[in-house]
Design an enzyme around this catalytic site. Structure first.
Site, PDB file in Angstrom:
ATOM      1  N   THR A  68      18.722  11.109  -1.826  1.00 12.11           N
ATOM      2  CA  THR A  68      18.941  12.457  -2.329  1.00 12.11           C
ATOM      3  C   THR A  68      17.739  12.933  -3.131  1.00 12.11           C
ATOM      4  O   THR A  68      17.463  14.137  -3.204  1.00 12.11           O
ATOM      5  CB  THR A  68      20.211  12.507  -3.206  1.00 12.11           C
ATOM      6  OG1 THR A  68      21.315  12.032  -2.437  1.00 12.11           O
ATOM      7  CG2 THR A  68      20.509  13.906  -3.679  1.00 12.11           C
ATOM      8  N   TYR A  78      23.200  -1.441  -1.093  1.00 15.37           N
ATOM      9  CA  TYR A  78      23.466  -0.133  -0.490  1.00 15.37           C
ATOM     10  C   TYR A  78      23.571  -0.320   1.016  1.00 15.37           C
ATOM     11  O   TYR A  78      22.566  -0.524   1.691  1.00 15.37           O
ATOM     12  CB  TYR A  78      22.335   0.826  -0.847  1.00 15.37           C
ATOM     13  CG  TYR A  78      22.515   2.258  -0.380  1.00 15.37           C
ATOM     14  CD1 TYR A  78      23.721   2.746   0.117  1.00 15.37           C
ATOM     15  CD2 TYR A  78      21.439   3.154  -0.446  1.00 15.37           C
ATOM     16  CE1 TYR A  78      23.866   4.047   0.531  1.00 15.37           C
ATOM     17  CE2 TYR A  78      21.571   4.464  -0.038  1.00 15.37           C
ATOM     18  CZ  TYR A  78      22.783   4.911   0.446  1.00 15.37           C
ATOM     19  OH  TYR A  78      22.919   6.212   0.853  1.00 15.37           O
ATOM     20  N   LYS A 100      27.280  -0.275  -2.894  1.00 14.95           N
ATOM     21  CA  LYS A 100      27.578   1.099  -2.493  1.00 14.95           C
ATOM     22  C   LYS A 100      27.811   1.072  -0.988  1.00 14.95           C
ATOM     23  O   LYS A 100      26.885   0.861  -0.203  1.00 14.95           O
ATOM     24  CB  LYS A 100      26.431   2.043  -2.843  1.00 14.95           C
ATOM     25  CG  LYS A 100      26.665   3.480  -2.395  1.00 14.95           C
ATOM     26  CD  LYS A 100      25.433   4.350  -2.576  1.00 14.95           C
ATOM     27  CE  LYS A 100      25.693   5.762  -2.036  1.00 14.95           C
ATOM     28  NZ  LYS A 100      24.466   6.607  -2.055  1.00 14.95           N
TER      29      LYS A 100
END
Length: 302
Positions: free
Chosen positions: A46, A134, A162
């Site tokens: 992001t 992740y 995550k």
């Protein structure tokens, strides 16, 4: 390290010439901390780390650390294709004052489970910091499979994952078979399911511009255990999640959402292009409707 609450993968605000908007970055950090997020992730996708030079990534680590100033934990992403580069970013993150690392699968290389584990363990040895794994096969093409999890589990630093696969069976597997690796929601439209299976944190890009809504869902489900209220909040958030996840303009929507809050996050870096007028109008309407609905549910002004 206990990951609990909302963790925001920080955007990188740019001017129209794609240079860093330092004022907007500071405003964003303060907005998030004032809203009550539990931590801030620097150099996530992001934040457009993939479109930044090495020097820019290193600068963002120290700049963000200065802005956060120890008010909440700072987690730094180490994403890179080469293990050597990830190790370098991990060492730099530690030097900058990172509290934890986000370690993803090296993209494009298509490593095996064993190779992913060796990559992660090399980063662990170099930095010796808490690690949130992740797993995002949609971008990386491979899963952090049981071999990966078994191998990294030998180090106590690997304390969370995550999970962004969208595979509900993986959610079940992680919750049942790897209770020592804390679940963190990485699939926004499954947040309710993650909390039902014991997740205590949520890494959510939408919290850049809507931290209150994301915190409200976490509070209802993970803190209060009120899943009736949680379902109502989730229902109000789903239209936004559809726009973010299904429109193919994720980073652009996150940045424009922040702009709607009075912080000019600017354009995404190329090859991505900004939203058009129709997209902007649709996003603004979805956010306004969501905020009104959640305010009604929680009794708070959004």
């Amino acid at each position: 390290m206990q990951f609990e609450g909302i963790y925001t993968p920080l955007v990188t605000p740019y001017h129209d010439d794609f240079t860093l908007n330092e004022a907007a970055l500071a405003q964003t950090v303060n907005l998030l901390i004032d809203a009550g997020v539990a931590g801030i992730v620097v150099a996530g996708s992001t934040g457009e780390y993939y479109a930044q030079t090495t020097e820019e990534r290193l600068d963002m680590m120290t700049r963000a650390a200065s802005l956060i100033a120890g008010r909440v934990p700072m987690i730094v992403g180490t994403g890179a294709i080469r293990t050597e580069d990830s190790v370098m970013f991990a060492k730099a993150a530690k030097a900058a004052g990172a509290d934890a690392l986000l370690v993803a699968t090296p993209p494009y290389a298509y490593p095996t489970g064993r190779e992913i584990a060796l990559h992660a363990l090399a980063i662990d040895r170099a930095a010796n910091l808490p690690v949130m794994l992740y797993n995002y096969p949609g971008r990386m093409s491979v899963d952090m499979d049981e071999e990966t999890l078994d191998r990294v589990g030998r180090s106590p630093n690997f304390c969370a994952i995550k999970e962004s696969s969208g595979d509900i069976n993986r959610l079940h597997m992680l919750a049942r078979d790897y209770p020592h690796i804390a679940l963190s929601c990485g699939m926004d439209d499954q947040a309710l399911e993650f909390f039902a299976w014991g997740a205590r944190s949520w890494v959510c890009a939408g919290s850049n511009f809507a931290p209150e809504a994301h915190i409200a869902l976490y509070q209802a489900c993970a803190v209060e255990g009120d899943f009736t209220k949680g379902r109502a909040i989730m229902s109000a958030m789903l239209p936004l999640m559809r726009v973010l996840e299904q429109g193919g303009k994720f980073v652009q929507c996150i940045k424009y959402g922040l702009t709607l809050r009075g912080i000019d996050a600017g354009p995404p870096r190329k090859p991505l292009q900004p939203l058009n007028k129709d997209d902007k109008r649709a996003l603004a309407e979805v956010i306004a409707t969501m905020n009104t609905a959640i305010a009604h549910i929680t009794g708070d002004a959004q």
